[in-house]
Every structure is written in C-alpha cells, then in structure tokens.
Design an enzyme around this catalytic site. Structure first.
Site, mmCIF file in Angstrom:
data_model
loop_
_atom_site.group_PDB
_atom_site.id
_atom_site.type_symbol
_atom_site.label_atom_id
_atom_site.label_comp_id
_atom_site.label_asym_id
_atom_site.label_seq_id
_atom_site.Cartn_x
_atom_site.Cartn_y
_atom_site.Cartn_z
ATOM 1 N N ARG A 72 2.004 -2.914 13.278
ATOM 2 C CA ARG A 72 2.550 -3.743 12.360
ATOM 3 C C ARG A 72 2.956 -5.079 12.929
ATOM 4 O O ARG A 72 2.963 -6.135 12.492
ATOM 5 C CB ARG A 72 3.537 -3.172 11.685
ATOM 6 C CG ARG A 72 3.708 -3.618 9.988
ATOM 7 C CD ARG A 72 4.733 -2.791 9.389
ATOM 8 N NE ARG A 72 4.249 -1.477 8.842
ATOM 9 C CZ ARG A 72 3.596 -1.246 7.515
ATOM 10 N NH1 ARG A 72 3.517 -2.274 6.804
ATOM 11 N NH2 ARG A 72 3.247 -0.213 7.182
ATOM 12 N N ARG A 98 0.672 -6.016 2.035
ATOM 13 C CA ARG A 98 1.198 -5.494 3.261
ATOM 14 C C ARG A 98 2.760 -5.446 3.122
ATOM 15 O O ARG A 98 3.117 -6.451 2.523
ATOM 16 C CB ARG A 98 0.803 -6.078 4.478
ATOM 17 C CG ARG A 98 -0.616 -6.307 4.718
ATOM 18 C CD ARG A 98 -1.408 -5.166 4.879
ATOM 19 N NE ARG A 98 -1.127 -4.148 5.884
ATOM 20 C CZ ARG A 98 -1.244 -3.140 6.181
ATOM 21 N NH1 ARG A 98 -1.966 -2.260 5.252
ATOM 22 N NH2 ARG A 98 -0.989 -2.287 7.300
ATOM 23 N N ILE A 99 3.304 -4.615 3.905
ATOM 24 C CA ILE A 99 4.955 -4.381 3.775
ATOM 25 C C ILE A 99 5.250 -5.085 5.192
ATOM 26 O O ILE A 99 4.706 -4.540 6.217
ATOM 27 C CB ILE A 99 5.129 -2.899 3.579
ATOM 28 C CG1 ILE A 99 4.857 -2.480 1.987
ATOM 29 C CG2 ILE A 99 6.908 -2.869 3.876
ATOM 30 C CD1 ILE A 99 5.136 -1.164 1.627
ATOM 31 N N HIS A 116 6.271 -10.043 -8.770
ATOM 32 C CA HIS A 116 6.131 -8.862 -9.122
ATOM 33 C C HIS A 116 5.857 -8.689 -10.461
ATOM 34 O O HIS A 116 6.749 -9.096 -11.259
ATOM 35 C CB HIS A 116 7.271 -7.963 -8.547
ATOM 36 C CG HIS A 116 7.025 -6.368 -8.793
ATOM 37 N ND1 HIS A 116 6.088 -5.974 -7.913
ATOM 38 C CD2 HIS A 116 7.460 -5.670 -9.654
ATOM 39 C CE1 HIS A 116 5.999 -4.318 -8.203
ATOM 40 N NE2 HIS A 116 6.557 -4.405 -9.349
ATOM 41 N N ASP A 152 10.467 -5.173 -3.163
ATOM 42 C CA ASP A 152 10.775 -5.561 -4.514
ATOM 43 C C ASP A 152 12.322 -5.647 -4.944
ATOM 44 O O ASP A 152 12.477 -5.235 -5.899
ATOM 45 C CB ASP A 152 9.892 -4.861 -5.494
ATOM 46 C CG ASP A 152 8.497 -4.982 -5.335
ATOM 47 O OD1 ASP A 152 7.813 -5.736 -4.796
ATOM 48 O OD2 ASP A 152 7.750 -3.848 -5.554
HETATM 49 C C1 GRF Z 1 -0.533 -9.702 -9.564
HETATM 50 O O1 GRF Z 1 -0.201 -9.112 -10.734
HETATM 51 C C2 GRF Z 1 0.745 -9.706 -8.754
HETATM 52 O O2 GRF Z 1 2.007 -10.058 -9.446
HETATM 53 C C3 GRF Z 1 0.755 -8.744 -7.980
HETATM 54 O O3 GRF Z 1 -0.470 -8.390 -7.803
HETATM 55 C C4 GRF Z 1 -1.355 -9.018 -8.525
HETATM 56 C C5 GRF Z 1 -2.283 -10.121 -7.865
HETATM 57 O O4 GRF Z 1 -3.002 -10.903 -8.508
HETATM 58 N N1 GRF Z 1 1.689 -8.519 -6.870
HETATM 59 P P1 GRF Z 1 -3.805 -12.053 -7.954
HETATM 60 O O5 GRF Z 1 -4.369 -11.554 -6.557
HETATM 61 O O6 GRF Z 1 -2.585 -13.220 -8.011
HETATM 62 O O7 GRF Z 1 -4.654 -12.688 -9.117
#
Ligand code: GRF
Length: 221
Positions: A72, A98-99, A116, A152
């Site tokens: 990582r 990725r984290i 999120h 998150d």
């Molecule tokens: C979105 O719902 C975002 O909030 C989440 O994954 C999804 C990604 O969608 N983390 P996109 O690639 O932006 O269309």
C-alpha cells in the site's frame, strides 16, 4: 467569496469506476467563477470508464494501478508523486475504492474530501443503500466529509437527504441519492476551496455565508 489567493485551487480527483461524481465536479469547475479547477483525474483501475469521460472534456488523466505495487505504501508514494506532478492542493475522492494508510491520510488532512452515499455516521463502508433498507430508515442521503484515517469517519462538510419510498430497491434508492450527490459534491468542494469550510482541531468550522452556499437556512450548521 473567492479563493484566498485569488487563484483557483488545483484539485485532483481520484476514481475507480464510472466517475459520475467526478463529472459533476468537472462540470462545476467549468464555471470560471468556481474556486477550484480539476488539474488531474487519477484512477487506480486501468480502463475505468471515468477516465474516458475526463479525457473527452480535455482533463489530464493518469492511471496508477495499485496491483503493480508490492504494498500500500509504495502505491501511495506513486499516487502522491502523480498528484504533485499536477500541482494538486486538494483531493476529491469520487468512488475511489482504496483505503489509505494512516500516514497518507494524515498528510492530506483538511485537504482531502470524500462523498459517501449515506447520512454519516450511519451506514459506513460497503453497501450503504442495502444497509439503509435493512435498517428501515425513512430518510437516507449523502455526505461530503473531510478524509481522516478512519474509514467514512471524517468531519462532515455537507449533507443532503432523500426520502426512502415504499417499494424502493437498492437501485432506485441509489439513483435518488446519486442525483443529490451530484448537486452536493460541487457545493462541498466550493466551500473548502474558498476557505468557507475548514478543518480545525478535528471539527469543521464554517465562515459566515456557508449555509447559504449549501442552500440551507442561514443559521443552519
Ligand atoms: C457514489 O455513490 C459514491 O458516493 C460512492 O461510490 C459511487 C461512485 O459513483 N463512493 P461514481 O463513480 O461517482 O459514478
């Protein structure tokens, strides 16, 4: 409010997939009055559909495939180099799967945002819409937050709510939330890029007028 230096902030967007949130940021930044410009889009997945979307509107892209790195930390070194090559000051995670290690996340604290698809702190991690349906909540939504090492869990910058409707599936609920994500993420980035929302001692601090930018009553926080 304009950016403190009068300059537009240089933003790197990190993606792993289709990039619809990335596209909403790019579109917002096409307005010269927006306080940030998208300097580069970086994907950890070769061929992520979002890369072609960014290239189609003339945004620089890079692929930094995490699979070619032994660990990582070396992936993150390459990512940091990629962001530096484009003079990136702020990072937006947009479906980036990725984290980060703690040191990498700490290096960007206050300068890295994520979106999120839940009303945090509810439903962290994977499958937030499934979690929301399972919990039987009547209100769901999305959150723009500063990134901290814990997943998150960073201080909230902006949120938007949607109803959960009778008969909703994960897909119908995700679609309703996604429409709000596309509205909210540019507003969150605007606040941070212009210095109207800042991370101070682990909390988000707002300047006067930030609530109005978010379309909230002036005394909302
Ligand atoms: C979105 O719902 C975002 O909030 C989440 O994954 C999804 C990604 O969608 N983390 P996109 O690639 O932006 O269309």
């Amino acid at each position: 409010m304009s950016p403190p230096s009068g300059q537009r902030r240089r933003v790197g967007v990190l993606i792993s997939g289709r990039g619809s949130n990335m596209a909403s940021l790019i579109e917002a930044a096409q307005d010269p009055a927006f306080p940030a410009e998208i300097a580069v889009v970086i994907s950890n997945r070769p061929g992520a559909p979002g890369l072609a979307r960014a290239e189609a509107v003339g945004i620089a892209t890079e692929t930094i495939d995490h699979k070619v790195f032994g660990d990582r930390a070396s992936f993150e070194t390459a990512l940091g180099d990629g962001l530096a090559r484009h003079g990136v000051e702020f990072v937006c995670l947009a479906g980036f799967m990725r984290i980060f290690t703690d040191p990498f996340a700490e290096r960007w604290v206050g300068r890295m945002l994520n979106i999120h698809p839940s009303l945090l702190p509810s439903f962290k991690g994977l499958h937030p819409h499934r979690q929301a349906l399972g919990a039987g909540v009547r209100i769901h939504g999305c959150t723009v937050h500063f990134v901290v090492p814990e997943l998150d869990a960073g201080p909230i910058v902006a949120q938007a709510a949607v109803p959960v409707l009778a008969g909703d599936s994960e897909d119908t609920l995700a679609g309703r939330v996604l429409a709000e994500e596309h509205r909210l993420y540019p507003l969150g980035l605007r606040l941070v890029a212009e210095g109207a929302a800042r991370l101070e001692r682990g909390r988000t601090v707002y300047a006067d007028g930030a609530a109005t930018t978010l379309g909230l009553r002036p005394d909302a926080r």
